[in-house]
Write an enzyme that holds these catalytic residues in place. Structure first.
Site, PDB file in Angstrom:
ATOM      1  N   ASP A 142       4.068  27.453  46.610  1.00  0.00           N
ATOM      2  CA  ASP A 142       3.816  27.071  45.220  1.00  0.00           C
ATOM      3  C   ASP A 142       2.466  27.608  44.735  1.00  0.00           C
ATOM      4  O   ASP A 142       1.710  28.235  45.486  1.00  0.00           O
ATOM      5  CB  ASP A 142       3.883  25.533  45.138  1.00  0.00           C
ATOM      6  CG  ASP A 142       4.440  25.045  43.816  1.00  0.00           C
ATOM      7  OD1 ASP A 142       4.404  25.789  42.833  1.00  0.00           O
ATOM      8  OD2 ASP A 142       4.895  23.883  43.772  1.00  0.00           O
ATOM      9  N   ASP A 200       9.575  23.937  35.967  1.00  0.00           N
ATOM     10  CA  ASP A 200      10.589  23.138  36.662  1.00  0.00           C
ATOM     11  C   ASP A 200      11.767  22.798  35.762  1.00  0.00           C
ATOM     12  O   ASP A 200      11.601  22.393  34.609  1.00  0.00           O
ATOM     13  CB  ASP A 200       9.964  21.836  37.167  1.00  0.00           C
ATOM     14  CG  ASP A 200       8.945  22.097  38.267  1.00  0.00           C
ATOM     15  OD1 ASP A 200       8.669  23.277  38.564  1.00  0.00           O
ATOM     16  OD2 ASP A 200       8.431  21.122  38.824  1.00  0.00           O
TER      17      ASP A 200
HETATM   18  C1  GLA Z   1       6.044  22.340  41.482  1.00  0.00           C
HETATM   19  C2  GLA Z   1       7.308  23.129  41.816  1.00  0.00           C
HETATM   20  C3  GLA Z   1       8.451  22.158  42.108  1.00  0.00           C
HETATM   21  C4  GLA Z   1       8.059  21.260  43.283  1.00  0.00           C
HETATM   22  C5  GLA Z   1       6.731  20.548  42.984  1.00  0.00           C
HETATM   23  C6  GLA Z   1       6.182  19.819  44.204  1.00  0.00           C
HETATM   24  O1  GLA Z   1       6.181  21.615  40.305  1.00  0.00           O
HETATM   25  O2  GLA Z   1       7.636  23.982  40.758  1.00  0.00           O
HETATM   26  O3  GLA Z   1       9.655  22.837  42.387  1.00  0.00           O
HETATM   27  O4  GLA Z   1       7.952  22.045  44.442  1.00  0.00           O
HETATM   28  O5  GLA Z   1       5.735  21.454  42.558  1.00  0.00           O
HETATM   29  O6  GLA Z   1       4.962  19.175  43.966  1.00  0.00           O
END
Ligand code: GLA
Length: 402
Positions: A142, A200
């Site tokens: 990430d 997301d």
């Molecule tokens: C980000 C990513 C998600 C998830 C969260 C975890 O928002 O895009 O898919 O992995 O972090 O904290």
């Protein structure tokens, strides 16, 4: 300077995991967020097998953010949260492997993960070696906490982990999660096997007006969460042409089985993720999937489109689409076949005029066999014809020469 940096990456070698077709699996985040534990993970491994999902291709069990302890050990190693995972990660990896699954884990190219756990920035080699030792097969990496990581660009920070994974000696699939901010479709193919292209996803089908700050690929707003299914599809108009075997744009986890999507909406979600060659990673609690959602996820013909050996994403056909009314996408499949997607965005059924003249792969002189993938109907077509598509339905038609 930016281009020099890119050039430097162009000579680096990608981590070696095989990714000729998009990866498939399950990820803990969308349902459980930071609140999962060993028993949930082991139960999910069992369910992937007993529901037939593993045999349909969903073979990665991916542990997202929240597996870590709040601090590193004295020797710098990342530690496991002892309340959630009292026996550590290695026994879960073994549990998954014994069931014919592969195991994935999550970390971050900054000081913190998005859930404020310790990130891997500055610890890449140690962390990759630790994951390899635990038997990890897949890393989702990430991009939070990166401002504290100084002036290094995402390509630099993500490449460091690529090199560390290669140096670990274990074949570890590398899934980049950089949300599309710095346009990873231009550089991620030098680094990993897939790259997130949006913020997301949320379990909402239509663009609510308030969702996802960026609704087009080159938007510069850094706010990112809560993207609807239709907004992510919208963003793929510019991004889909970059997808290729070994480097697929990741449209984020599947929300099939989460929220209140209708059957047509769930099928549209699955159809686009498959035909645009996104990774297919289930985000629902498998123990709570309805029969309907399970059958959408397990549909063999749709999965075949996802896993087609050409690995080419379907592309938007602007000439046949009308903004906020209807969308047509088309792409090549192996064996000289063409897949056509007809998406109805209206709240009533509408007819699509097909199209043979407008789709370069098809020509009106030939007779084509057309298979409707969801209904399994097969018809013969010469020249244009008309198809009725219901509210939020996507007709997925596979054209082959007779
Ligand atoms: C980000 C990513 C998600 C998830 C969260 C975890 O928002 O895009 O898919 O992995 O972090 O904290």
């Amino acid at each position: 300077m930016f281009f020099l940096t890119l050039l430097a990456f162009a000579v680096g070698c990608q981590a070696k995991a095989n990714a000729n077709t998009p990866q498939m699996g399950w990820n803990s985040w969308n349902t459980f967020k930071l609140n999962f534990n060993e028993s949930i993970l082991e139960k999910t491994a069992d369910l992937l097998v007993s529901t037939g999902l593993r045999d349909a291709g969903f073979n990665y069990l991916i542990i997202d953010d929240g597996w870590q302890a709040a601090t590193r050990a004295e020797d710098g190693r990342q530690q496991v949260n002892a309340t959630k995972l009292p026996n550590g990660i290695a026994p879960i990896a073994k549990y998954a492997h014994e069931r014919g699954l592969k195991i994935g884990i999550y970390s971050d190219a900054g000081i913190y993960t998005c859930g404020f756990q310790p990130g891997s920035w500055g610890y890449e080699e140690l962390d990759a070696a630790t994951y390899a030792q635990w038997g990890i097969d897949y890393l989702k990496y990430d991009n939070c906490g990166s401002f504290q990581a100084g002036t290094q660009s995402p390509p630099e920070r993500f490449s460091k982990m690529r090199d560390a994974l290669v140096a670990s000696g274990r074949d570890i699939f590398y899934s980049l999660c950089e949300w599309g901010h710095q346009f990873p479709w231009y550089w991620a193919d030098q680094i990993g096997q897939s790259y997130r292209m949006s913020g997301d996803i949320t379990a909402i089908f239509s663009d609510t007006g308030k969702d996802c700050a960026c609704k087009t690929a080159y938007c510069l707003n850094t706010g990112y969460a809560g993207c609807s299914v239709l907004t992510i599809i919208r963003k793929m108009r510019e991004i889909a042409p970059f997808s290729k075997p070994g480097s697929f744009a990741d449209m984020d986890m599947l929300e099939i089985g989460n929220g209140n999507m209708t059957l047509h909406q769930q099928r549209t979600h699955m159809s686009f993720w498959a035909a645009l060659k996104s990774p297919l990673i289930i985000g629902a609690d498998i123990s709570k999937l309805s029969k309907e959602s399970l059958s959408v996820l397990k549909n063999k013909n749709i999965i075949q489109i996802s896993q087609d050996s050409l690995g080419k994403a379907a592309l938007f056909v602007p000439e046949l689409s009308v903004e906020k009314v209807k969308q047509v996408w088309a792409g090549d499949l192996s064996g000289g076949r063409t897949v056509v997607l007809l998406l109805n965005e209206l709240n009533s059924t509408q007819n699509f005029e097909l199209l043979v003249k407008a789709l370069p792969a098809l020509n009106s002189r030939e007779t084509w066999k057309v298979e409707d993938v969801w209904s399994k109907e097969v018809i013969k077509v010469k020249g244009n014809y008309t198809v009725a598509v219901e509210t939020h339905e996507t007709k997925v038609l596979v054209f082959s020469r007779n």
